[in-house]
Design a protein around this motif. Structure first.
Motif, mmCIF file in Angstrom:
data_model
loop_
_atom_site.group_PDB
_atom_site.id
_atom_site.type_symbol
_atom_site.label_atom_id
_atom_site.label_comp_id
_atom_site.label_asym_id
_atom_site.label_seq_id
_atom_site.Cartn_x
_atom_site.Cartn_y
_atom_site.Cartn_z
ATOM 1 N N GLN A 95 0.450 -3.578 -15.519
ATOM 2 C CA GLN A 95 -0.137 -3.572 -14.178
ATOM 3 C C GLN A 95 0.709 -2.803 -13.186
ATOM 4 O O GLN A 95 1.839 -2.435 -13.474
ATOM 5 C CB GLN A 95 -0.317 -5.010 -13.710
ATOM 6 N N HIS A 97 1.118 -2.532 -8.597
ATOM 7 C CA HIS A 97 0.674 -3.045 -7.304
ATOM 8 C C HIS A 97 0.709 -1.939 -6.265
ATOM 9 O O HIS A 97 1.576 -1.070 -6.300
ATOM 10 C CB HIS A 97 1.590 -4.189 -6.842
ATOM 11 N N GLU A 115 7.899 -6.952 -5.854
ATOM 12 C CA GLU A 115 8.319 -8.175 -6.527
ATOM 13 C C GLU A 115 9.620 -7.933 -7.262
ATOM 14 O O GLU A 115 10.038 -6.782 -7.461
ATOM 15 C CB GLU A 115 7.241 -8.653 -7.515
ATOM 16 N N HIS A 172 4.374 -1.988 -14.728
ATOM 17 C CA HIS A 172 5.239 -3.031 -15.288
ATOM 18 C C HIS A 172 4.448 -4.075 -16.052
ATOM 19 O O HIS A 172 3.249 -4.243 -15.842
ATOM 20 C CB HIS A 172 6.043 -3.710 -14.177
HETATM 21 ZN ZN ZN Z 1 3.300 -7.615 -11.014
#
Ligand code: ZN
Length: 310
Positions: A95, A97, A115, A172
């Motif tokens: 994924q 972001h 994150e 990631h």
């Molecule tokens: Zn993530």
């Protein structure tokens, strides 16, 4: 006695989840496929209730609105950080972001997501996905079209105690066998790039290929955050990262330490051991917020903890 805001975590079941939130942390989880413990959260998809009797029925989200003084009167509609413990029995989807600017326009004004991961434990030989090997966006699109996923993704072996910062645009994935403490912006916007062709209730989960190709940084470049270690009394503190959204530190205490908290608020997650914070008992698996204006604190015991603030 000065108040610590004590959290009642929220659990999320996931197709890749396991049972370690119960077996390692002793939480009363809903099933053996519990992937996430939302330990400190004011996000509507899992807003933590407070355990303090004086705040009965309140959540982090509701207190943020009713008692901004507890959070240093910071601007913004929502509590800005989200702390999770993730138990990945199987691989999470690959994924990426978006950043704040892309999410604001394309995701109804939502925040983007930065994150970071602190590896609490992992099986021998475990790796994670971080970054990719495409040199141009065209090459990446071609590799996706040809399903050359293993050639595209960059895998890194991990060990207990490793730390990774995942900026927006960084491809990631957490892989099976990993227990992680995640500190992130309070956002749930994830673009799923590849899900190993798995099925959930007989159907593949939705992919977001176009958005992923749009927001992924190409070529991948990342510098590991510079860490710094210092002593406070009998504690050793390592600053794992400072970025525009948060600072995350790990503290290992064996004895006594005195801290002065000069932040709008501080999130604390006890990873192991037990002890006291100004005489109030804390133990492994506890999560709390030190509110604004708390000031000096005496810590005592055998404790490993992660703390973070904006
Ligand atoms: Zn993530």
């Amino acid at each position: 006695m000065k108040t610590l805001l004590r959290m009642k975590p929220v659990f999320q079941e996931k197709i890749w989840g396991g049972d370690r939130l119960r077996t390692v942390f002793g939480y009363d989880t809903p099933s053996d496929k519990t992937g996430e413990c939302w330990a400190i959260s004011g996000h509507p998809n899992g807003d933590c209730t407070l355990e303090n009797p004086e705040f009965a029925g309140e959540t982090v989200g509701s207190l943020w609105k009713k008692r901004p003084d507890l959070f240093g009167n910071l601007p913004g509609d929502t509590f800005p950080l989200l702390i999770k413990i993730i138990d990945a029995k199987d691989d999470l989807s690959i994924q990426v972001h978006p950043d704040d600017a892309y999410a604001k326009v394309n995701e109804n004004g939502s925040l983007g997501k930065t994150e970071c991961w602190y590896v609490l434990d992992c099986d021998p030989g475990t790796s994670i996905v971080i970054g990719h090997n495409a040199k141009t966006r065209e090459e990446m699109a071609r590799m996706v079209e040809d399903k050359r996923w293993m050639e595209l993704i960059r895998q890194v072996p991990i060990q207990k105690g490793d730390f990774f910062q995942i900026d927006p645009g960084c491809l990631h994935a957490i892989k099976g066998g990993t227990l992680i403490l995640e500190t992130q912006q309070s956002s749930d916007v994830t673009y799923r790039f590849y899900d190993y062709d798995r099925l959930q209730d007989g159907k593949p989960r939705t992919l977001h290929i176009a958005q992923s190709l749009a927001v992924t940084q190409v070529p991948h470049q990342a510098e590991p955050p510079k860490q710094e270690t210092f002593s406070v009394g009998d504690a050793t503190v390592t600053r794992l990262v400072t970025c525009p959204y948060y600072t995350v530190c790990r503290m290992v205490l064996s004895g006594k330490a005195h801290m002065d908290w000069n932040q709008p608020f501080v999130n604390v997650s006890i990873l192991s051991g037990e002890g006291t914070l100004d005489g109030q008992q804390v133990k492994k698996g506890d999560h709390l917020i030190i509110p604004a204006g708390y000031g000096p604190m005496d810590l005592e015991g055998e404790l490993e903890l992660i703390y973070s603030h904006v």
